[in-house]
Write a protein that holds these residues in place. Structure first.
Motif, PDB file in Angstrom:
ATOM      1  N   GLY A  79     -33.656  78.167 -98.464  1.00 47.93           N
ATOM      2  CA  GLY A  79     -33.745  76.623 -98.538  1.00 47.93           C
ATOM      3  C   GLY A  79     -34.025  75.775 -99.897  1.00 47.93           C
ATOM      4  N   ILE A  80     -33.690  74.066 -99.873  1.00 45.78           N
ATOM      5  CA  ILE A  80     -34.234  74.445-100.824  1.00 45.78           C
ATOM      6  C   ILE A  80     -35.172  73.112-101.151  1.00 45.78           C
ATOM      7  CG2 ILE A  80     -31.397  73.067-101.589  1.00 45.78           C
ATOM      8  CD1 ILE A  80     -31.933  72.897-104.404  1.00 45.78           C
ATOM      9  N   GLY A  81     -35.725  72.056-102.000  1.00 44.69           N
ATOM     10  CA  GLY A  81     -36.195  71.363-101.512  1.00 44.69           C
ATOM     11  C   GLY A  81     -36.821  70.506-102.565  1.00 44.69           C
ATOM     12  N   GLY A  82     -37.423  69.476-102.508  1.00 40.49           N
ATOM     13  CA  GLY A  82     -38.075  68.351-103.299  1.00 40.49           C
ATOM     14  C   GLY A  82     -39.557  67.324-102.809  1.00 40.49           C
ATOM     15  N   ARG A  83     -40.017  67.624-103.734  1.00 40.11           N
ATOM     16  CA  ARG A  83     -41.566  67.385-103.795  1.00 40.11           C
ATOM     17  C   ARG A  83     -42.093  66.306-103.905  1.00 40.11           C
ATOM     18  NH1 ARG A  83     -39.745  70.517-100.656  1.00 40.11           N
ATOM     19  NH2 ARG A  83     -41.145  72.424 -99.922  1.00 40.11           N
ATOM     20  N   TRP A  84     -42.089  65.141-103.455  1.00 39.03           N
ATOM     21  CA  TRP A  84     -43.392  63.807-104.180  1.00 39.03           C
ATOM     22  C   TRP A  84     -44.089  64.132-104.047  1.00 39.03           C
ATOM     23  CZ3 TRP A  84     -44.871  58.744-101.419  1.00 39.03           C
ATOM     24  CH2 TRP A  84     -45.447  57.214-102.752  1.00 39.03           C
ATOM     25  N   LEU A  85     -45.242  63.646-105.250  1.00 39.36           N
ATOM     26  CA  LEU A  85     -46.828  63.763-104.765  1.00 39.36           C
ATOM     27  C   LEU A  85     -46.917  62.460-105.038  1.00 39.36           C
ATOM     28  CD1 LEU A  85     -46.470  66.462-108.381  1.00 39.36           C
ATOM     29  CD2 LEU A  85     -46.855  66.889-105.826  1.00 39.36           C
TER      30      LEU A  85
ATOM     31  N   GLY B 218     -51.063  63.247-100.079  1.00 40.83           N
ATOM     32  CA  GLY B 218     -50.505  64.836-100.460  1.00 40.83           C
ATOM     33  C   GLY B 218     -48.746  64.723-100.993  1.00 40.83           C
ATOM     34  N   PRO B 219     -48.156  65.897-100.993  1.00 40.30           N
ATOM     35  CA  PRO B 219     -46.903  66.042-101.241  1.00 40.30           C
ATOM     36  C   PRO B 219     -45.851  65.433-100.133  1.00 40.30           C
ATOM     37  CG  PRO B 219     -47.991  68.212-102.013  1.00 40.30           C
ATOM     38  CD  PRO B 219     -48.866  66.656-101.499  1.00 40.30           C
ATOM     39  N   VAL B 220     -45.521  64.861-100.139  1.00 36.75           N
ATOM     40  CA  VAL B 220     -43.867  64.610 -99.025  1.00 36.75           C
ATOM     41  C   VAL B 220     -42.782  64.945 -99.888  1.00 36.75           C
ATOM     42  CG1 VAL B 220     -42.608  62.870 -98.494  1.00 36.75           C
ATOM     43  CG2 VAL B 220     -44.643  62.394 -99.078  1.00 36.75           C
ATOM     44  N   ARG B 221     -42.584  66.629 -98.603  1.00 38.56           N
ATOM     45  CA  ARG B 221     -41.279  67.718 -98.926  1.00 38.56           C
ATOM     46  C   ARG B 221     -40.132  67.018 -97.837  1.00 38.56           C
ATOM     47  NH1 ARG B 221     -46.618  69.061 -96.805  1.00 38.56           N
ATOM     48  NH2 ARG B 221     -47.430  70.305 -97.850  1.00 38.56           N
ATOM     49  N   LEU B 222     -39.179  67.171 -98.899  1.00 38.94           N
ATOM     50  CA  LEU B 222     -37.482  66.987 -98.005  1.00 38.94           C
ATOM     51  C   LEU B 222     -37.352  68.087 -98.667  1.00 38.94           C
ATOM     52  CD1 LEU B 222     -36.556  65.222 -96.474  1.00 38.94           C
ATOM     53  CD2 LEU B 222     -35.171  64.231 -98.556  1.00 38.94           C
ATOM     54  N   ASP B 223     -36.921  69.084 -97.065  1.00 42.29           N
ATOM     55  CA  ASP B 223     -36.550  70.551 -97.168  1.00 42.29           C
ATOM     56  C   ASP B 223     -34.904  70.385 -96.085  1.00 42.29           C
ATOM     57  OD1 ASP B 223     -38.382  71.414 -98.695  1.00 42.29           O
ATOM     58  OD2 ASP B 223     -39.689  71.993 -97.420  1.00 42.29           O
ATOM     59  N   ILE B 224     -33.967  71.167 -96.669  1.00 41.89           N
ATOM     60  CA  ILE B 224     -32.982  71.510 -96.530  1.00 41.89           C
ATOM     61  C   ILE B 224     -32.345  73.033 -96.320  1.00 41.89           C
ATOM     62  CG2 ILE B 224     -31.546  71.232 -98.313  1.00 41.89           C
ATOM     63  CD1 ILE B 224     -29.331  70.608 -96.054  1.00 41.89           C
ATOM     64  N   ALA B 225     -32.391  74.204 -95.180  1.00 35.68           N
ATOM     65  CA  ALA B 225     -32.890  74.868 -94.721  1.00 35.68           C
ATOM     66  C   ALA B 225     -31.793  75.842 -93.838  1.00 35.68           C
ATOM     67  CB  ALA B 225     -33.751  75.769 -94.023  1.00 35.68           C
ATOM     68  N   GLN B 226     -30.947  76.883 -94.500  1.00 33.35           N
ATOM     69  CA  GLN B 226     -29.900  77.171 -93.103  1.00 33.35           C
ATOM     70  C   GLN B 226     -29.934  79.259 -92.803  1.00 33.35           C
ATOM     71  OE1 GLN B 226     -26.623  79.079 -94.625  1.00 33.35           O
ATOM     72  NE2 GLN B 226     -25.642  76.850 -92.461  1.00 33.35           N
ATOM     73  N   ALA B 227     -30.339  78.945 -91.369  1.00 33.23           N
ATOM     74  CA  ALA B 227     -30.419  80.864 -91.423  1.00 33.23           C
ATOM     75  C   ALA B 227     -29.437  81.548 -91.678  1.00 33.23           C
ATOM     76  CB  ALA B 227     -30.574  80.926 -89.531  1.00 33.23           C
ATOM     77  N   ILE B 228     -29.791  82.290 -93.153  1.00 33.08           N
ATOM     78  CA  ILE B 228     -28.972  83.562 -93.406  1.00 33.08           C
ATOM     79  C   ILE B 228     -28.122  84.388 -92.581  1.00 33.08           C
ATOM     80  CG2 ILE B 228     -29.914  82.749 -95.764  1.00 33.08           C
ATOM     81  CD1 ILE B 228     -31.033  85.753 -96.093  1.00 33.08           C
ATOM     82  N   ASP B 229     -28.895  84.605 -91.231  1.00 29.77           N
ATOM     83  CA  ASP B 229     -28.138  85.322 -90.306  1.00 29.77           C
ATOM     84  C   ASP B 229     -27.757  85.257 -89.192  1.00 29.77           C
ATOM     85  OD1 ASP B 229     -30.889  84.548 -89.748  1.00 29.77           O
ATOM     86  OD2 ASP B 229     -31.639  86.241 -88.897  1.00 29.77           O
ATOM     87  N   GLU B 230     -27.346  84.319 -89.210  1.00 31.11           N
ATOM     88  CA  GLU B 230     -26.553  83.262 -87.768  1.00 31.11           C
ATOM     89  C   GLU B 230     -25.944  82.247 -89.430  1.00 31.11           C
ATOM     90  OE1 GLU B 230     -28.377  81.940 -84.367  1.00 31.11           O
ATOM     91  OE2 GLU B 230     -30.531  82.738 -85.005  1.00 31.11           O
TER      92      GLU B 230
END
Length: 591
Positions: free
Chosen positions: A554-560, A564-576
């Protein structure tokens, strides 16, 4: 008369012939910009030369008049030599030349450092009570001056400062230098340093006066890690200030030694506190991809009685689960480090065909040891649960547990919630016996860790991992809260909350006996308050260690942010490959 007049005429013509090119040269110089350079030194030496060289204030500007330029250039020779002396170079050679071009006038300095002056002898004497103080002996051994090394004035001054600081820190209020000299022997290229330091007596803590305290004085004195008559140390006062400020009982705390009132080598201590508001209310909406929309309501009574007992309560409502929590806290012998608590909670969870209501009461003993934290707990829980359309079950367990955590981190100077470097490791052991108020016997061990490593100001590497195992002969009797689940914002991103693990005949995830989760992430600071990250997560739960591991990228952005960091991530299962990308939103420190 005619010859006399002719002679004067010839003199005037000759003067014009001589001064005309000089005037033209001056006119040309006045119309140029000045370029000042020097060679032969670098680093700290070059920086000091720049601070001493007055001519540099004209660098890049219009060239001064000829006579002033020559004066400043010659003066620069002396200034450069003076700039090099604090680094032990008393025999440097400095030369300069001035050349004028059509657009720029150049002043170039050539510097030859020559042999450095070394420290030939150090005459150090320590008298007074500090002569018997082991800490002062360590300070003496750590002074940044050594015979045979190149003389540096800054290290000489730093040595004096270290001695004064150590004296002030350890209560040598009357400390002074009886002699402090630095003598340079130019012919021998050596220096003699003389430091005679008389510490005088070491003061002790005197009477302590506490103003405006709303709590029991005996209770407040438990925060003190020193007593009247103990040797003075500013660290004890700093620790007291931090402990009282962190207790949440007070809005303002001021701890100070009263040196003007010191008598008989004892210094009184003044503690002034301002009570905080007794009751604190919290309300806040929120959102998380694991919990959905949520609302938090809280009430804290900062002190229930004058012995410092506290009451914390919270109600958290969300789309996934509703929680009610009450915690009664009793300070320990050292209130800053030790506490006992009695806790009651209700957790009602409805998520992905899992229906569970947990009722739990516990007593806890929590201790801090510098970076270590140890928690012993005894809890009794009743859980009503159902997986899918299956039969509703009820379980009862008396669960003793022990947890140990170690945290070490370096944080951003402007925001303590932003971690530059550090780690956290913890171990939790819990179990129950069917012979003591429990429906089954089990033993569970969970090990977890997180780490942050900064390569430089821009790049960081983050890693985390968690493994767990349950030993039991009757796994089916364990309620969901005692089993392992994986997936979600803080587990394996790319999968929904707790949706990795063994499933029943209906396809409902029922939790596993073994757990394994790992994550690797790199992030890059693209702006003062923003980072971007690339990551890959691994993990699963199962009934055997040989369970298949799932992997996501996945890839994500962080606002400091300040919290603390506010994390917004987008991810995918590569084996599915057919599984869609999943969004994850989290807030809080990295450790």
């Amino acid at each position: 008369m005619t010859i006399g007049r002719l002679g004067w005429l010839l003199v005037v013509l000759a003067s014009c012939w001589v001064w005309q090119p000089l005037a033209a040269q001056q006119s040309q110089r006045d119309s140029t910009t000045l370029k000042v350079t020097f060679e032969g030194v670098e680093g700290e030496l070059a920086n000091n030369v720049r601070s001493y060289l007055e001519l540099l204030q004209f660098n890049g500007k219009q060239t001064p008049a000829s006579f002033r330029l020559r004066y400043l250039a010659r003066r620069g020779d002396t200034s450069i030599r003076q700039a090099l002396e604090p680094f032990g170079y008393y025999h440097s050679e400095v030369n300069h030349d001035i050349t004028t071009g059509p657009e720029q006038t150049y002043v170039r300095y050539s510097i030859v450092l020559g042999p450095p002056t070394v420290i030939g002898e150090i005459d150090f004497e320590l008298s007074g009570a500090a002569a018997q103080d082991p800490s002062f002996q360590r300070v003496r051994n750590e002074l940044p001056i050594t015979e045979g090394e190149v003389l540096q004035h800054s290290q000489y001054e730093r040595s004096k400062s270290l001695l004064r600081s150590a004296a002030a820190e350890r209560g040598y209020y009357d400390a002074r230098f009886t002699e402090q000299t630095l003598k340079v022997e130019l012919n021998e290229k050596s220096a003699i340093i003389t430091l005679h330091f008389d510490s005088g007596p070491r003061y002790r803590f005197g009477d302590v006066s506490i103003c405006c305290n709303h709590l029991n004085s005996d209770f407040l004195m438990r925060y003190f890690q020193f007593s009247e008559g103990d040797s003075f140390h500013t660290r004890d006062l700093l620790d007291l200030q931090v402990a009282l400020a962190g207790s949440d009982y007070f809005e303002n705390v001021e701890v100070a030694p009263l040196w003007n009132e010191a008598t008989d080598e004892q210094v009184p201590i003044s503690v002034r506190v301002t009570p905080n508001k007794r009751d604190q209310y919290q309300i806040g909406p929120g959102y998380g991809t694991d919990t959905g929309a949520r609302l938090t309501l809280g009430f804290n009574r900062r002190w229930v009685n004058d012995r410092g007992h506290r009451l914390n309560s919270i109600v958290r409502l969300s789309e996934v689960q509703n929680t009610g929590f009450v915690d009664y806290i009793i300070p320990g012998e050292n209130p800053a480090r030790d506490q006992y608590s009695i806790t009651g909670e209700i957790l009602d969870k409805r998520y992905e065909d899992i229906d569970s209501t947990l009722y739990r009461a516990s007593v806890r003993d929590n201790r801090h040891y510098d970076n270590w934290q140890r928690t012993f707990e005894l809890g009794y829980q009743r859980e009503d649960f159902r997986f899918g359309t299956g039969e509703r079950q009820t379980s009862n367990f008396l669960v003793p547990s022990a947890e140990f955590s170690l945290v070490s981190s370096e944080t951003d100077a402007d925001n303590r919630n932003l971690v530059d470097q550090g780690y956290r490791v913890s171990a939790r052991l819990q179990g129950a016996s069917n012979a003591v108020l429990s429906d089954a016997t089990f033993l569970s061990l969970t090990l977890s860790g997180k780490a942050v490593y900064s390569f430089n100001e821009k790049w960081r590497f983050l890693a985390r991992g968690e493994v767990g195992a349950i030993a039991t002969s009757d796994f089916e009797r364990l309620s969901p809260s005692l089993r392992f689940f994986a997936g979600g914002d803080h587990s394996v991103r790319g999968y929904a909350y707790q949706q990795l693990g063994p499933a029943n005949a209906e396809g409902v995830i029922t939790g596993g006996q073994y757990l394994g989760v790992a994550s690797a992430e790199v992030d890059y600071l693209v702006a003062p308050k923003w980072r971007i990250a690339l990551f890959s997560d691994f993990g699963n739960t199962g009934m055997e260690w040989s369970m298949p591991w799932r992997q996501t990228i996945g890839i994500g952005g962080r606002w400091l942010s300040p919290i603390g960091p506010v994390r917004l991530d987008i991810a995918q299962a590569i084996d599915e490959p057919g599984r869609p990308w999943r969004l994850h939103l989290t807030i809080g420190p990295d450790l």
